[in-house]
Design an enzyme around this catalytic site. Structure first.
Site, PDB file in Angstrom:
ATOM      1  N   PHE A 155      -9.667 -20.107  13.775  1.00 14.60           N
ATOM      2  CA  PHE A 155      -9.713 -20.973  11.755  1.00 14.60           C
ATOM      3  C   PHE A 155      -9.005 -22.013  11.943  1.00 14.60           C
ATOM      4  O   PHE A 155      -8.001 -22.318  12.439  1.00 14.60           O
ATOM      5  CB  PHE A 155      -9.231 -19.661  11.354  1.00 14.60           C
ATOM      6  CG  PHE A 155      -9.809 -19.480   9.681  1.00 14.60           C
ATOM      7  CD1 PHE A 155     -10.656 -19.256   9.530  1.00 14.60           C
ATOM      8  CD2 PHE A 155      -8.772 -20.550   8.833  1.00 14.60           C
ATOM      9  CE1 PHE A 155     -11.168 -19.237   7.729  1.00 14.60           C
ATOM     10  CE2 PHE A 155      -9.602 -20.287   7.472  1.00 14.60           C
ATOM     11  CZ  PHE A 155     -10.434 -19.707   7.054  1.00 14.60           C
ATOM     12  N   ASP A 203      -2.611 -13.625  14.238  1.00 15.78           N
ATOM     13  CA  ASP A 203      -2.982 -13.786  12.645  1.00 15.78           C
ATOM     14  C   ASP A 203      -4.142 -12.699  12.602  1.00 15.78           C
ATOM     15  O   ASP A 203      -5.118 -12.454  13.038  1.00 15.78           O
ATOM     16  CB  ASP A 203      -4.539 -16.019  12.562  1.00 15.78           C
ATOM     17  CG  ASP A 203      -4.809 -15.634  11.552  1.00 15.78           C
ATOM     18  OD1 ASP A 203      -5.190 -15.025  10.648  1.00 15.78           O
ATOM     19  OD2 ASP A 203      -4.939 -16.680  10.952  1.00 15.78           O
ATOM     20  N   TYR A 209      -7.485 -10.509   0.946  1.00 15.50           N
ATOM     21  CA  TYR A 209      -8.942 -10.417   0.453  1.00 15.50           C
ATOM     22  C   TYR A 209     -10.115 -10.415   0.698  1.00 15.50           C
ATOM     23  O   TYR A 209     -11.513 -10.101   0.576  1.00 15.50           O
ATOM     24  CB  TYR A 209      -8.659 -12.403  -0.670  1.00 15.50           C
ATOM     25  CG  TYR A 209      -9.229 -13.597   0.308  1.00 15.50           C
ATOM     26  CD1 TYR A 209     -10.131 -14.139   0.470  1.00 15.50           C
ATOM     27  CD2 TYR A 209      -7.608 -13.401   0.247  1.00 15.50           C
ATOM     28  CE1 TYR A 209      -9.785 -14.586   1.612  1.00 15.50           C
ATOM     29  CE2 TYR A 209      -7.759 -15.504   1.019  1.00 15.50           C
ATOM     30  CZ  TYR A 209      -8.816 -16.001   2.134  1.00 15.50           C
ATOM     31  OH  TYR A 209      -8.438 -16.808   2.771  1.00 15.50           O
ATOM     32  N   LYS A 210     -10.218 -10.022   2.351  1.00 17.48           N
ATOM     33  CA  LYS A 210     -10.768 -10.111   2.829  1.00 17.48           C
ATOM     34  C   LYS A 210     -12.018  -8.659   3.375  1.00 17.48           C
ATOM     35  O   LYS A 210     -12.184  -7.732   1.872  1.00 17.48           O
ATOM     36  CB  LYS A 210     -10.943 -10.074   4.833  1.00 17.48           C
ATOM     37  CG  LYS A 210     -11.302 -12.328   4.551  1.00 17.48           C
ATOM     38  CD  LYS A 210     -10.438 -12.791   5.667  1.00 17.48           C
ATOM     39  CE  LYS A 210     -11.050 -14.241   5.265  1.00 17.48           C
ATOM     40  NZ  LYS A 210     -10.523 -15.202   6.327  1.00 17.48           N
ATOM     41  N   ARG A 265     -23.375 -15.511   9.984  1.00 19.81           N
ATOM     42  CA  ARG A 265     -22.410 -14.907  10.014  1.00 19.81           C
ATOM     43  C   ARG A 265     -22.244 -13.424   9.028  1.00 19.81           C
ATOM     44  O   ARG A 265     -22.546 -13.512   7.743  1.00 19.81           O
ATOM     45  CB  ARG A 265     -20.943 -15.139   9.488  1.00 19.81           C
ATOM     46  CG  ARG A 265     -19.519 -14.268  10.740  1.00 19.81           C
ATOM     47  CD  ARG A 265     -18.280 -15.024   9.917  1.00 19.81           C
ATOM     48  NE  ARG A 265     -18.195 -15.684   9.072  1.00 19.81           N
ATOM     49  CZ  ARG A 265     -17.260 -15.807   8.607  1.00 19.81           C
ATOM     50  NH1 ARG A 265     -16.013 -16.251   9.227  1.00 19.81           N
ATOM     51  NH2 ARG A 265     -16.897 -15.549   6.808  1.00 19.81           N
TER      52      ARG A 265
HETATM   53  C1  PLP Z   1      -9.783 -16.005   6.476  1.00 14.41           C
HETATM   54  C2  PLP Z   1      -8.714 -16.797   7.447  1.00 14.41           C
HETATM   55  C3  PLP Z   1      -7.773 -17.649   6.766  1.00 14.41           C
HETATM   56  C4  PLP Z   1      -7.962 -17.981   5.418  1.00 14.41           C
HETATM   57  O1  PLP Z   1      -6.181 -19.166   5.003  1.00 14.41           O
HETATM   58  P1  PLP Z   1      -5.950 -18.889   3.349  1.00 14.41           P
HETATM   59  O2  PLP Z   1      -4.207 -19.230   3.558  1.00 14.41           O
HETATM   60  O3  PLP Z   1      -5.731 -18.148   2.475  1.00 14.41           O
HETATM   61  O4  PLP Z   1      -7.003 -19.949   3.280  1.00 14.41           O
HETATM   62  C5  PLP Z   1      -6.716 -18.203   7.997  1.00 14.41           C
HETATM   63  N1  PLP Z   1      -6.335 -17.640   8.931  1.00 14.41           N
HETATM   64  C6  PLP Z   1      -7.869 -17.070   9.651  1.00 14.41           C
HETATM   65  C7  PLP Z   1      -8.529 -16.388  10.984  1.00 14.41           C
HETATM   66  C8  PLP Z   1      -8.839 -16.638   8.269  1.00 14.41           C
HETATM   67  O5  PLP Z   1      -9.863 -15.861   8.137  1.00 14.41           O
END
Ligand code: PLP
Length: 400
Positions: free
Chosen positions: A124, A201, A226-227, A375
């Site tokens: 990401f 992660d 939040y996911k 997705r």
């Molecule tokens: C959604 C996501 C993030 C989001 O990070 P935020 O700090 O909440 O914006 C980070 N890493 C991965 C792999 C994600 O899927």
């Protein structure tokens, strides 16, 4: 045919009843539960009660009546329900981005003399960007793994690149684009063989793929709430720090709320004992409320049952793809082997960039990930098979 199959799968689904617990939306199909989970009906009541009875009534006294401990009490619940983590190793704070910075800095500094960080080009963006910043700040070298999108990062790749200079290996458990599910225990062991620490992660696996962080020997992890934990937009993230490491690591954002005694307000920073030291500022109490309701629901349903439905949903989505979308030139970017697949499916077609805004207008809500990925994120407790079928049939109609 597809709709009949979906109806039969819904009729046989032991978790079907959980859908009614979510706030209904006037749409055809919500296919983005991996990006923003839906709110629970009970969350509305609990937020009102919080304003009236806790914030409104207890006022500043509530900090002493529990708020101060929320980073670790809620962390323990996340650890128990979703991470396979014993108490005292999980903390809720900040965003994933900020916790990632704190944790990777702590891990790098804990491996003094080692100067390399292993990561992959498919991770990401925020993960890659934060590590670029840390490398610049600390004079560390980034060692990039170029993962095949079809197979993700493999144990062999990590074993080949990790060596005596490797301080940290940072990877995602589920690849945000392809949905590829990495082998956490094997890769963790390969990193440890090289003497490195691992940071996982878990943004796209927490709440949908069962985790065994303690048993797998994971050093550090971070993840979103939040996911699949339905904490609401911008809900704070969590970090896991293995008990054995906690007292030897320091994180760089040395705030008063992670100090040994915040209200002494003394001259110099002394870190709190245990995982509390990973807190920096005042806990985001309001943002922590909705995820509790989802954690209750996950516990009620059972994470193994959730994973079973998740696999059934993604398998069904791929069946519908085979029947309806493959003939239109769409390609599946997601592993076929359910053991190597997380909770979402990604389909590629050059028309998807233009198509997604139109789908949203029609009430079919996936998301778009460049260069040409549609997705489809399937949150097991709030998504029905019929919803998947209806949504993908609209995609096929629009493509035609
Ligand atoms: C959604 C996501 C993030 C989001 O990070 P935020 O700090 O909440 O914006 C980070 N890493 C991965 C792999 C994600 O899927």
């Amino acid at each position: 045919m597809t709709l009949e199959q979906a109806a039969a799968l819904d009729a046989a689904d032991p978790l079907a009843g959980f859908r009614d617990r979510f706030v209904p939306a006037d749409i055809v199909a919500y296919l983005d539960g991996n990006s923003l989970g839906r709110p629970l009906k009970v969350t509305r009541e609990n937020l009102v009660r919080f304003v009236d009875e806790v914030w409104g009534e207890r006022l500043i006294r509530a900090w002493d009546e529990g708020w101060m401990q929320t980073p670790t009490t809620l962390g323990d619940t996340i650890g128990r329900v979703t991470l396979g983590a014993a108490a005292g190793q999980t903390v809720v704070a900040d965003s994933t981005t900020v916790l990632l910075y704190k944790v990777v800095r702590a891990a790098l500094d804990a491996r003094a003399g080692r100067t390399e960080i292993v990561l992959d080009t498919g991770n990401f963006p925020t993960d890659r960007y934060v590590l670029e910043g840390i490398a610049a700040e600390r004079g560390a070298t980034l060692r990039w793994i170029d993962a095949d999108p079809a197979t993700g990062v493999t144990t062999e790749q990590v074993a080949a690149v990790a060596g005596p200079d490797t301080a940290v290996v940072l990877l995602s458990h589920v690849a945000f684009r392809s949905g590829y599910l990495a082998d956490v225990p094997a890769i963790t062991a390969a990193a440890h063989d090289a003497g490195a620490l691992v940071v996982w992660d878990l943004c796209h696996s927490v709440g949908v793929v069962p985790l065994r962080l303690d048993a797998w020997g994971v050093d550090f992890a971070v993840g979103c709430t939040y996911k699949y934990l339905n904490g609401g937009p911008g809900a704070p993230a969590f970090a896991y720090v293995a008990a054995a490491l906690q007292d030897d690591v320091r994180q760089p954002i040395q705030g008063w709320m992670g100090s040994a005694d915040p209200f002494t307000m003394g001259p110099g920073y002394q870190p709190a004992g245990g995982v509390r030291r990973f807190v920096s500022g005042t806990p985001p109490v309001v943002g922590m409320l909705p995820m509790r309701d989802m954690l209750d629901l996950v516990e009620e349903a059972g994470l193994d049952a959730i994973r079973a439905k998740s696999v059934a949903l993604t398998s069904f989505a791929l069946d519908v793809y085979d029947a309806e979308l493959a003939p239109l030139g769409v390609e599946a970017a997601t592993p076929r082997d359910p053991a190597r697949r997380g909770g979402h499916v990604t389909l590629d077609h050059p028309a998807f960039r233009e198509l997604v805004p139109r789908l949203w207008k029609l009430g079919v809500i996936p998301d778009f990930r460049p260069p040409d990925g549609l997705r489809v994120g399937l949150s097991p407790l709030s998504t029905s098979f019929t919803e998947v079928a209806r949504g993908l049939l609209v995609v096929a109609d629009e493509l035609r």
